[in-house]
Design a protein around this motif. Structure first.
Motif, PDB file in Angstrom:
ATOM      1  N   VAL A  86      25.626  15.125 131.406  1.00  0.00           N
ATOM      2  CA  VAL A  86      24.232  15.134 130.954  1.00  0.00           C
ATOM      3  C   VAL A  86      23.562  13.783 131.168  1.00  0.00           C
ATOM      4  CG1 VAL A  86      24.519  17.023 129.313  1.00  0.00           C
ATOM      5  CG2 VAL A  86      24.985  14.680 128.582  1.00  0.00           C
ATOM      6  N   ASP A  87      24.302  12.693 131.062  1.00  0.00           N
ATOM      7  CA  ASP A  87      23.705  11.381 131.307  1.00  0.00           C
ATOM      8  C   ASP A  87      23.306  11.234 132.767  1.00  0.00           C
ATOM      9  OD1 ASP A  87      23.972  10.608 128.667  1.00  0.00           O
ATOM     10  OD2 ASP A  87      25.928   9.666 128.967  1.00  0.00           O
ATOM     11  N   ARG A  88      24.120  11.785 133.649  1.00  0.00           N
ATOM     12  CA  ARG A  88      23.812  11.758 135.076  1.00  0.00           C
ATOM     13  C   ARG A  88      22.564  12.598 135.372  1.00  0.00           C
ATOM     14  NH1 ARG A  88      22.964   9.947 140.073  1.00  0.00           N
ATOM     15  NH2 ARG A  88      23.527  11.443 141.695  1.00  0.00           N
ATOM     16  N   VAL A  89      22.424  13.725 134.686  1.00  0.00           N
ATOM     17  CA  VAL A  89      21.230  14.553 134.864  1.00  0.00           C
ATOM     18  C   VAL A  89      19.974  13.765 134.505  1.00  0.00           C
ATOM     19  CG1 VAL A  89      19.987  16.589 134.032  1.00  0.00           C
ATOM     20  CG2 VAL A  89      22.437  16.750 134.514  1.00  0.00           C
ATOM     21  N   GLU A  90      20.020  13.065 133.357  1.00  0.00           N
ATOM     22  CA  GLU A  90      18.868  12.280 132.922  1.00  0.00           C
ATOM     23  C   GLU A  90      18.569  11.155 133.910  1.00  0.00           C
ATOM     24  OE1 GLU A  90      17.341   9.652 129.081  1.00  0.00           O
ATOM     25  OE2 GLU A  90      19.478  10.035 129.368  1.00  0.00           O
ATOM     26  N   ALA A  91      19.605  10.439 134.333  1.00  0.00           N
ATOM     27  CA  ALA A  91      19.401   9.319 135.251  1.00  0.00           C
ATOM     28  C   ALA A  91      18.837   9.799 136.588  1.00  0.00           C
ATOM     29  CB  ALA A  91      20.717   8.573 135.461  1.00  0.00           C
ATOM     30  N   ARG A  92      19.346  10.941 137.052  1.00  0.00           N
ATOM     31  CA  ARG A  92      18.879  11.452 138.349  1.00  0.00           C
ATOM     32  C   ARG A  92      17.442  11.943 138.263  1.00  0.00           C
ATOM     33  NH1 ARG A  92      17.203  12.180 142.473  1.00  0.00           N
ATOM     34  NH2 ARG A  92      18.182  12.833 144.437  1.00  0.00           N
ATOM     35  N   ALA A  93      17.053  12.493 137.103  1.00  0.00           N
ATOM     36  CA  ALA A  93      15.665  12.925 136.933  1.00  0.00           C
ATOM     37  C   ALA A  93      14.718  11.724 136.988  1.00  0.00           C
ATOM     38  CB  ALA A  93      15.506  13.681 135.619  1.00  0.00           C
ATOM     39  N   ARG A  94      15.142  10.612 136.406  1.00  0.00           N
ATOM     40  CA  ARG A  94      14.344   9.385 136.505  1.00  0.00           C
ATOM     41  C   ARG A  94      14.305   8.891 137.948  1.00  0.00           C
ATOM     42  NH1 ARG A  94      13.591   6.416 131.715  1.00  0.00           N
ATOM     43  NH2 ARG A  94      14.536   7.309 129.847  1.00  0.00           N
ATOM     44  N   ARG A  95      15.459   8.953 138.596  1.00  0.00           N
ATOM     45  CA  ARG A  95      15.561   8.491 139.981  1.00  0.00           C
ATOM     46  C   ARG A  95      14.703   9.344 140.911  1.00  0.00           C
ATOM     47  NH1 ARG A  95      15.657   4.627 143.549  1.00  0.00           N
ATOM     48  NH2 ARG A  95      17.019   4.997 145.338  1.00  0.00           N
ATOM     49  N   ALA A 123      22.777  19.941 124.662  1.00  0.00           N
ATOM     50  CA  ALA A 123      22.719  18.507 124.959  1.00  0.00           C
ATOM     51  C   ALA A 123      21.865  18.254 126.203  1.00  0.00           C
ATOM     52  CB  ALA A 123      24.131  17.952 125.168  1.00  0.00           C
ATOM     53  N   LEU A 124      21.985  19.137 127.182  1.00  0.00           N
ATOM     54  CA  LEU A 124      21.176  19.020 128.395  1.00  0.00           C
ATOM     55  C   LEU A 124      19.696  19.173 128.060  1.00  0.00           C
ATOM     56  CD1 LEU A 124      20.693  18.983 131.468  1.00  0.00           C
ATOM     57  CD2 LEU A 124      21.241  21.429 131.502  1.00  0.00           C
ATOM     58  N   TRP A 125      19.366  20.174 127.266  1.00  0.00           N
ATOM     59  CA  TRP A 125      17.969  20.404 126.917  1.00  0.00           C
ATOM     60  C   TRP A 125      17.395  19.237 126.123  1.00  0.00           C
ATOM     61  CZ3 TRP A 125      14.722  23.415 129.147  1.00  0.00           C
ATOM     62  CH2 TRP A 125      13.488  23.701 128.549  1.00  0.00           C
ATOM     63  N   ASP A 126      18.210  18.656 125.253  1.00  0.00           N
ATOM     64  CA  ASP A 126      17.746  17.500 124.484  1.00  0.00           C
ATOM     65  C   ASP A 126      17.394  16.329 125.398  1.00  0.00           C
ATOM     66  OD1 ASP A 126      18.001  18.853 122.108  1.00  0.00           O
ATOM     67  OD2 ASP A 126      19.948  17.984 121.580  1.00  0.00           O
ATOM     68  N   LYS A 127      18.142  16.175 126.495  1.00  0.00           N
ATOM     69  CA  LYS A 127      17.824  15.119 127.469  1.00  0.00           C
ATOM     70  C   LYS A 127      16.464  15.372 128.110  1.00  0.00           C
ATOM     71  CE  LYS A 127      21.581  12.504 127.388  1.00  0.00           C
ATOM     72  NZ  LYS A 127      21.539  11.071 126.995  1.00  0.00           N
ATOM     73  N   ARG A 139       5.951  18.783 131.543  1.00  0.00           N
ATOM     74  CA  ARG A 139       6.511  20.052 131.084  1.00  0.00           C
ATOM     75  C   ARG A 139       7.988  20.124 131.476  1.00  0.00           C
ATOM     76  NH1 ARG A 139       2.754  24.531 133.699  1.00  0.00           N
ATOM     77  NH2 ARG A 139       3.237  23.308 135.572  1.00  0.00           N
ATOM     78  N   ILE A 140       8.742  20.948 130.755  1.00  0.00           N
ATOM     79  CA  ILE A 140      10.152  21.155 131.093  1.00  0.00           C
ATOM     80  C   ILE A 140      10.441  22.650 131.098  1.00  0.00           C
ATOM     81  CG2 ILE A 140      10.952  18.920 130.254  1.00  0.00           C
ATOM     82  CD1 ILE A 140      11.860  20.276 127.688  1.00  0.00           C
ATOM     83  N   GLY A 141      11.488  23.031 131.823  1.00  0.00           N
ATOM     84  CA  GLY A 141      11.834  24.445 131.922  1.00  0.00           C
ATOM     85  C   GLY A 141      13.118  24.640 132.696  1.00  0.00           C
ATOM     86  N   PHE A 142      13.280  25.823 133.257  1.00  0.00           N
ATOM     87  CA  PHE A 142      14.508  26.113 134.005  1.00  0.00           C
ATOM     88  C   PHE A 142      14.238  27.139 135.097  1.00  0.00           C
ATOM     89  CE2 PHE A 142      14.526  28.873 130.215  1.00  0.00           C
ATOM     90  CZ  PHE A 142      14.716  30.137 130.768  1.00  0.00           C
ATOM     91  N   CYS A 143      15.145  27.175 136.070  1.00  0.00           N
ATOM     92  CA  CYS A 143      15.114  28.157 137.153  1.00  0.00           C
ATOM     93  C   CYS A 143      16.093  29.274 136.809  1.00  0.00           C
ATOM     94  CB  CYS A 143      15.513  27.523 138.483  1.00  0.00           C
ATOM     95  SG  CYS A 143      14.474  26.133 138.989  1.00  0.00           S
ATOM     96  N   ALA A 144      15.730  30.510 137.126  1.00  0.00           N
ATOM     97  CA  ALA A 144      16.574  31.623 136.726  1.00  0.00           C
ATOM     98  C   ALA A 144      16.378  32.812 137.653  1.00  0.00           C
ATOM     99  CB  ALA A 144      16.264  32.038 135.288  1.00  0.00           C
ATOM    100  N   ARG A 156      15.461  30.980 123.039  1.00  0.00           N
ATOM    101  CA  ARG A 156      16.369  29.981 122.463  1.00  0.00           C
ATOM    102  C   ARG A 156      15.845  28.561 122.656  1.00  0.00           C
ATOM    103  NH1 ARG A 156      22.594  28.851 124.529  1.00  0.00           N
ATOM    104  NH2 ARG A 156      23.037  27.103 123.118  1.00  0.00           N
ATOM    105  N   PHE A 157      15.344  28.247 123.854  1.00  0.00           N
ATOM    106  CA  PHE A 157      14.996  26.859 124.177  1.00  0.00           C
ATOM    107  C   PHE A 157      13.493  26.576 124.173  1.00  0.00           C
ATOM    108  CE2 PHE A 157      19.253  27.320 126.039  1.00  0.00           C
ATOM    109  CZ  PHE A 157      19.877  26.201 125.518  1.00  0.00           C
ATOM    110  N   GLN A 158      12.661  27.611 124.188  1.00  0.00           N
ATOM    111  CA  GLN A 158      11.208  27.444 124.167  1.00  0.00           C
ATOM    112  C   GLN A 158      10.711  26.530 125.299  1.00  0.00           C
ATOM    113  OE1 GLN A 158      10.762  26.121 120.011  1.00  0.00           O
ATOM    114  NE2 GLN A 158      10.085  28.178 119.494  1.00  0.00           N
ATOM    115  N   PRO A 159      10.980  26.895 126.544  1.00  0.00           N
ATOM    116  CA  PRO A 159      10.527  26.076 127.677  1.00  0.00           C
ATOM    117  C   PRO A 159       9.026  26.212 127.901  1.00  0.00           C
ATOM    118  CG  PRO A 159      11.418  28.142 128.474  1.00  0.00           C
ATOM    119  CD  PRO A 159      11.642  28.130 126.986  1.00  0.00           C
TER     120      PRO A 159
END
Length: 302
Positions: A86-95, A123-127, A139-144, A156-159
């Protein structure tokens, strides 16, 4: 004061630039960058205001070097897999924002709904929430896909946004009520995979092996479109653009010429077609349970 204008189809279009060698024309680096700048300028001139990106290869960096100035685009970014941590996900989103040359992005989307359904989903969603709270993404969300149970995940996550695979050949998101469920939850829906992996543009001999059983149905659909004097691209776009629950339709293009063809098809009059007769599997056969054989293929493209 400028009066409000009526919405036009191109208002819904979102651009996903294809950098893959099998679609993009091989060219030296300088020519490639000039081609990309021309593509993006063509999009801006055509009224396309959304760009969807992936964290693959050098695509983000090339886009960051090619935006028109001032850039009119709202840009969505996808995450790397949560298996990277999850830390890598956050860092890569910034990158991703750094590579794109943007101070902030419009939307950050979890690339796979399965990442949210797993043990690290919360934990991912919290990031993602933290990045939104800091103003890096609006905005945040997901692909499905339909199989992921996007409405359940949305409850569940309210994207803010769900990017959902939906196209003329695979209409399950509409026919089974998933689009309506998401709209009822006040979720913005983006439709992806709208060209169904190009199946309507192939002859029977060119179909992938797993799609051979659908060959006769695809031939029938193409024949009906020809009889109605409707181009397959016009039909696929008209179906997706006509879905009232869908706010953006993500179209993959590799060149300015492809984009011009997409924009022209989007502006064409909506054909009077029986959309339900154009799907590969009837809704009654796809309302629940596993993906019917072959439909995974037509929901695979961005």
């Amino acid at each position: 004061m400028i009066p409000n204008r009526a919405p036009i189809p191109v208002d819904k279009l979102a651009l996903a630039v294809v950098h893959a060698p099998d679609r993009a024309i091989p060219a030296p680096a300088g020519a490639r960058e000039e081609s990309l700048r021309f593509l993006l300028q063509t999009a801006a001139d055509s009224g396309v205001t959304r760009v969807a990106t992936r964290p693959d290869g050098d695509g983000e960096r090339w886009l960051g070097q090619s935006w028109p100035f001032p850039s009119p685009f709202q840009v969505s970014v996808r995450t790397v897999p949560v298996s990277d941590g999850v830390d890598r996900v956050e860092a890569r989103a910034r990158r991703s924002l750094e590579r794109l040359g943007l101070p902030r992005g419009d939307a950050l989307l979890v690339s796979s709904a399965s990442d949210l359904a797993g043990t690290e989903g919360r934990a991912l969603w919290d990031k993602l929430l933290a990045l939104k709270d800091r103003g890096l993404y609006r905005r945040i969300g997901f692909c499905a896909s339909v199989e992921d149970g996007p409405a359940l995940l949305a409850r569940r996550f309210q994207p803010d946004v769900v990017q959902l695979k939906c196209n003329l050949l695979d209409q399950r998101a509409q026919r089974t009520g998933v689009l309506s469920e998401l709209a009822a939850l006040d979720v913005t829906v983006h439709a992806s995979s709208i060209f169904a992996d190009g199946l309507l543009f192939m002859n029977s001999e060119a179909l992938p092996v797993e799609m051979h059983r659908h060959g006769p149905t695809l031939s029938r659909i193409r024949r009906r479109l020809a009889e109605a004097r409707v181009d397959p691209m016009q039909a696929t776009l008209a179906y997706a653009l006509g879905l009232p629950e869908v706010t953006a339709v993500v179209a993959s293009v590799a060149s300015a010429a492809e984009l011009r063809a997409v924009v022209a098809a989007a502006h064409a009059p909506t054909p009077a077609l029986d959309w339900a007769s154009m799907q590969l599997e009837p809704a009654t056969a796809t309302a629940a349970g596993p993906n019917p054989r072959g439909l995974g293929r037509i929901s695979s493209a961005a």
